[in-house]
Write a protein that holds these residues in place. Structure first.
Motif, PDB file in Angstrom:
ATOM      1  N   ARG A  76      47.559  32.725  71.862  1.00  0.00           N
ATOM      2  CA  ARG A  76      46.660  31.175  71.534  1.00  0.00           C
ATOM      3  C   ARG A  76      45.109  31.951  72.036  1.00  0.00           C
ATOM      4  NH1 ARG A  76      49.079  26.882  74.956  1.00  0.00           N
ATOM      5  NH2 ARG A  76      47.537  25.985  75.311  1.00  0.00           N
ATOM      6  N   HIS A  77      45.286  33.139  71.956  1.00  0.00           N
ATOM      7  CA  HIS A  77      44.035  33.436  72.285  1.00  0.00           C
ATOM      8  C   HIS A  77      42.869  32.773  74.250  1.00  0.00           C
ATOM      9  CE1 HIS A  77      39.468  35.574  72.261  1.00  0.00           C
ATOM     10  NE2 HIS A  77      40.497  35.732  70.752  1.00  0.00           N
ATOM     11  N   ARG A  78      44.666  33.108  74.952  1.00  0.00           N
ATOM     12  CA  ARG A  78      43.874  33.170  76.224  1.00  0.00           C
ATOM     13  C   ARG A  78      43.761  33.883  76.687  1.00  0.00           C
ATOM     14  NH1 ARG A  78      48.936  29.903  77.734  1.00  0.00           N
ATOM     15  NH2 ARG A  78      48.163  29.322  79.796  1.00  0.00           N
ATOM     16  N   HIS A  79      43.121  34.080  78.040  1.00  0.00           N
ATOM     17  CA  HIS A  79      42.700  35.186  78.829  1.00  0.00           C
ATOM     18  C   HIS A  79      43.689  35.437  79.303  1.00  0.00           C
ATOM     19  CE1 HIS A  79      38.373  34.105  78.556  1.00  0.00           C
ATOM     20  NE2 HIS A  79      38.651  32.804  78.631  1.00  0.00           N
ATOM     21  N   LEU A  80      44.340  37.007  79.495  1.00  0.00           N
ATOM     22  CA  LEU A  80      45.706  37.398  79.872  1.00  0.00           C
ATOM     23  C   LEU A  80      46.013  37.183  80.819  1.00  0.00           C
ATOM     24  CD1 LEU A  80      46.776  39.634  77.295  1.00  0.00           C
ATOM     25  CD2 LEU A  80      47.143  37.011  76.944  1.00  0.00           C
ATOM     26  N   GLU A 114      52.109  34.756  75.337  1.00  0.00           N
ATOM     27  CA  GLU A 114      51.498  34.338  75.150  1.00  0.00           C
ATOM     28  C   GLU A 114      51.426  35.637  73.494  1.00  0.00           C
ATOM     29  OE1 GLU A 114      47.327  33.918  73.448  1.00  0.00           O
ATOM     30  OE2 GLU A 114      49.011  33.144  74.443  1.00  0.00           O
ATOM     31  N   ILE A 115      51.362  37.424  74.109  1.00  0.00           N
ATOM     32  CA  ILE A 115      51.565  38.627  74.044  1.00  0.00           C
ATOM     33  C   ILE A 115      52.501  38.535  73.145  1.00  0.00           C
ATOM     34  CG2 ILE A 115      51.979  40.266  74.119  1.00  0.00           C
ATOM     35  CD1 ILE A 115      50.821  40.443  76.438  1.00  0.00           C
ATOM     36  N   GLY A 159      38.726  41.079  75.095  1.00  0.00           N
ATOM     37  CA  GLY A 159      39.317  42.733  75.671  1.00  0.00           C
ATOM     38  C   GLY A 159      39.849  42.490  77.251  1.00  0.00           C
ATOM     39  N   GLU A 160      40.528  41.381  77.855  1.00  0.00           N
ATOM     40  CA  GLU A 160      40.715  41.108  78.764  1.00  0.00           C
ATOM     41  C   GLU A 160      42.326  41.795  79.673  1.00  0.00           C
ATOM     42  OE1 GLU A 160      37.479  37.235  79.968  1.00  0.00           O
ATOM     43  OE2 GLU A 160      39.675  37.055  80.396  1.00  0.00           O
ATOM     44  N   PHE A 161      42.652  41.987  80.313  1.00  0.00           N
ATOM     45  CA  PHE A 161      44.361  42.451  80.628  1.00  0.00           C
ATOM     46  C   PHE A 161      43.998  43.296  82.023  1.00  0.00           C
ATOM     47  CE2 PHE A 161      41.776  46.342  78.187  1.00  0.00           C
ATOM     48  CZ  PHE A 161      42.406  47.548  79.065  1.00  0.00           C
TER      49      PHE A 161
END
Length: 87
Positions: free
Chosen positions: A14-18, A29-30, A53-55
């Protein structure tokens, strides 16, 4: 049959901020698109790119546990914002 010069991989469900998610939510999500690609299209994804680009370290662990490789971009193209597209 798929074009031999295209690679179908994943970018989250769902293109969430991980980093804002707990481990279970990051895993969902992944892995959800990985499962979908395998079941519906017979394609075993091996790569995942984190939305925005957030992880974090938890993301890295989830990706590794899923047998995937975390990849990110090396050039900021501005996509999808046309005001920032490289000339």
């Amino acid at each position: 049959s798929p074009a031999p010069f295209f690679e179908v991989e994943t970018h989250g469900d769902r293109h969430r901020h991980l980093p804002r998610l707990d481990v279970a939510a990051q895993r969902a999500e992944i892995t959800a698109p990985v499962t979908l690609l395998a079941k519906q299209y017979g394609r075993q994804a091996t790569l995942v790119r984190a939305p925005f680009g957030e992880f974090d370290d938890r993301t890295r662990a989830v990706v590794a546990d899923a047998g995937l490789r975390l990849v990110q971009w090396s050039v900021v193209s501005g996509d999808p914002d046309p005001a920032h597209v490289l000339q």
